[in-house]
Write an enzyme that holds these catalytic residues in place. Structure first.
Site, short mmCIF file in Angstrom:
data_model
loop_
_atom_site.label_atom_id
_atom_site.label_comp_id
_atom_site.label_asym_id
_atom_site.label_seq_id
_atom_site.Cartn_x
_atom_site.Cartn_y
_atom_site.Cartn_z
N GLY A 152 2.05 -6.00 7.29
CA GLY A 152 1.12 -6.64 6.37
C GLY A 152 -0.12 -7.09 7.11
O GLY A 152 -0.48 -6.53 8.16
N SER A 153 -0.76 -8.13 6.61
CA SER A 153 -2.04 -8.53 7.18
C SER A 153 -1.86 -9.41 8.42
O SER A 153 -0.83 -10.06 8.60
CB SER A 153 -2.85 -9.28 6.13
OG SER A 153 -2.21 -10.49 5.82
N THR A 191 -1.18 -13.17 7.53
CA THR A 191 0.21 -13.48 7.19
C THR A 191 1.09 -13.47 8.45
O THR A 191 1.98 -14.30 8.60
CB THR A 191 0.76 -12.48 6.15
OG1 THR A 191 -0.11 -12.48 5.03
CG2 THR A 191 2.16 -12.83 5.70
N ASN A 234 0.80 -1.23 0.00
CA ASN A 234 0.00 0.00 0.00
C ASN A 234 0.83 1.28 0.00
O ASN A 234 0.45 2.26 -0.64
CB ASN A 234 -1.02 -0.02 1.15
CG ASN A 234 -0.36 -0.05 2.50
OD1 ASN A 234 0.68 -0.68 2.68
ND2 ASN A 234 -0.95 0.61 3.46
N GLU A 256 3.49 -5.31 12.32
CA GLU A 256 2.62 -4.14 12.14
C GLU A 256 1.48 -4.57 11.22
O GLU A 256 1.70 -4.80 10.03
CB GLU A 256 3.40 -2.98 11.50
CG GLU A 256 4.54 -2.45 12.35
CD GLU A 256 4.06 -1.72 13.60
OE1 GLU A 256 2.87 -1.40 13.69
OE2 GLU A 256 4.89 -1.51 14.49
#
Ligand code: NAD
Length: 488
Positions: free
Chosen positions: A232-233, A236, A156, A254
């Site tokens: 990331g997510s 993950t 992003n 994060e």
């Protein structure tokens, strides 16, 4: 070294100071046209092995440099990125779909500033010292770099988030192997071309491109990489935690958010509305800190909604390279479908879509008809249990709901698994402090959004992460501390 094949941009891994081709490649799409325009190395164990070796070899010399020497190199790299700001911004916009304005004013300036910031902060840390006079002892702490840091970043804010990890890692004397998102690798590759000129010795920064499943996991599982910094997510992060557990690696995670904005009836709407528009839709809503649940106190609910929807409709969606455009393309076809599906699910549950997806017409230039665009969308009459109010959508979609009391809104704002960021709007200073303290959120902005002092901790609670990043926090993460006792 830029290779051209059928007019496609072909990236190469950067290992030990050299660009190295890969045996296989992944297609990378331009989100605003839907066309493949770039080939990204599909690296795996072999490439990661070579990169870790190069990083290990470079560690003794780099880690023995003084903070001042490293600081000068980081500052030089910041200068070089700033010098090429326009080229980086154009590339980031093309690769990610974000507007050129956002890339020019946020992504690339911040990427350069990350190096400048850690170049400065590394010079100002002091370690602790205590004295036990009666025993004739002095204790002090000493900090040393850890070794080879594995850095994994999302799509992003590609260069912005990658440099937010590389800068503190190398400022502290570590060497790194970084893996950017396979969907947005171009600006990382461009930065590799500047490293030598900045004076970064070969092997200090290695970049291996590829997917999470192959290149990412090879890095996470490598026994010679003692720490992983991941953005990331949440899903993950769970996988990375599992995979790294046998090695007891140090992790910084994060992750995602489901960030509330709480707007009390004494809020200054002239400030609150434009800021909440930005916090909902900036970068197509693809920022972990974006607002996606707006709680408005009943007394101003109708007025807020009317003005907020009217302002949302003014945001222009279209070609990201047009400087008058506010909303660019979403990252991928799959992600666009996922975001649109959330709107459909909300409608099926009885929610009302006041503007955007499915309500207003999307008018795109001929060259962008196959791009991954969607209008900023405002949903209301949506229940707190709805997936749109619980799950991270990560697109230009925000929900607006009413509340009555302070007690009630705190409970509802905290009623999700995430805890990354929140905004509170009120002119009552006592209330602002009370509410901020009770929100389960790593960051709380009151009467503003995204105002950051990089000195202070950044990170999430609950499913939004583990650990914090910032001047002191990143220094602590990227160094190993030792307590030394001297008896005289
Ligand atoms: P993602 O988790 O799919 O991918 C992030 C990175 O991890 C990519 O480089 C990917 O290739 C890699 N990866 C994927 N699977 C892996 C595996 N098994 N092992 C190792 N690496 C693996 O996330 P994304 O879709 O790229 O990014 C969006 C997410 O990132 C959102 O949830 C967003 O909220 C979050 N995010 C958080 C912050 C923050 O600071 N808290 C900032 C930006 C984005």
């Amino acid at each position: 070294m830029m290779a051209q094949s059928k007019a496609l941009l072909v990236l190469e891994n950067f290992i030990g100071g050299k660009f190295i081709p890969c045996s296989s490649y992944i297609d990378s799409y331009n989100p605003s046209t839907g066309e493949v325009y770039c080939k990204v190395p599909d690296s795996g164990k072999e490439e990661v092995e070579a990169a870790v070796k190069a990083a290990k070899d470079a560690f003794p010399i780099w880690s023995s440099k003084s903070p001042l020497e490293r600081s000068q190199i980081l500052n030089k790299l910041a200068d070089l990125i700033e010098h090429d700001l326009e080229a980086f911004a154009q590339a980031e916009s093309k690769d990610q779909g974000k507007t050129i304005t956002f890339a020019r004013t946020v992504d690339i300036p911040r990427a350069a500033y990350n190096f400048r910031f850690f170049a400065s902060s590394i010079l100002h840390h002091v370690t602790e010292c205590t004295e036990m006079a009666t025993l004739g002892c002095v204790h002090y702490t000493s900090r040393a770099p850890v070794g080879v840091a594995g850095l994994i970043s999302p799509w992003n804010l590609p260069l912005y988030l990658l440099t937010w990890k590389i800068a503190p890692a190398i400022a502290c004397g570590n060497t790194v192997v970084a893996k950017p998102s396979e969907m947005t690798s171009v600006t990382a590759w461009m930065m590799c071309k500047l490293l030598e000129k900045a004076g970064v010795p070969h092997g200090v920064v290695n970049i291996v491109f590829g997917t999470g499943a192959k290149a990412g996991e090879a890095l996470v599982c490598h026994p010679d990489v003692p720490l992983i910094s991941f953005t990331g997510s949440t899903l993950t992060a769970q996988r990375i935690t599992e995979k790294s557990a046998p090695h007891c690696k140090r992790l910084s995670l994060e992750l995602g958010g489901k960030n509330p904005a709480i707007i009390f009836d004494d809020a200054d709407l002239s400030q609150c509305i434009p800021t909440t528009l930005r916090s909902s839709f900036a970068n197509q809503g693809e920022i972990c800190l974006c607002t996606s649940r707006i709680f408005v106190q009943r007394g101003i609910y109708s007025e807020f909604l009317k003005r907020f929807v009217a302002e949302t409709k003014k945001w222009k969606t279209g070609n990201p390279s047009d400087p008058t455009v506010d909303v660019g393309a979403l990252i991928s076809k799959e992600h666009l479908e996922k975001v649109k599906n959330y709107v459909k699910k909300a409608q099926a549950e009885g929610a009302r879509v006041l503007c955007g997806e499915g309500v207003d017409a999307l008018d795109l230039p001929p060259g962008n008809q196959k791009g991954y665009f969607m209008l900023p969308t405002v949903i209301t009459e949506v229940k707190d249990e709805s997936c749109c109010m619980q799950e991270e959508i990560f697109g230009p979609v925000t929900c607006v709901v009413a509340f009555d009391t302070e007690e009630e809104v705190i409970k509802r704002a905290n009623g999700v698994k995430y805890g990354l960021a929140a905004t509170v709007w009120s002119s009552n200073v006592g209330r602002v402090h009370r509410v901020a303290r009770r929100l389960q959120s790593g960051l709380v902005w009151t009467n503003c959004w995204l105002v950051r002092d990089l000195n202070l901790p950044f990170g999430g609670m609950k499913a939004s992460g583990i650990g914090r990043e910032g001047a002191k926090d990143s220094y602590e993460f990227f160094t190993e501390v030792k307590t030394i006792t001297i008896k005289h």
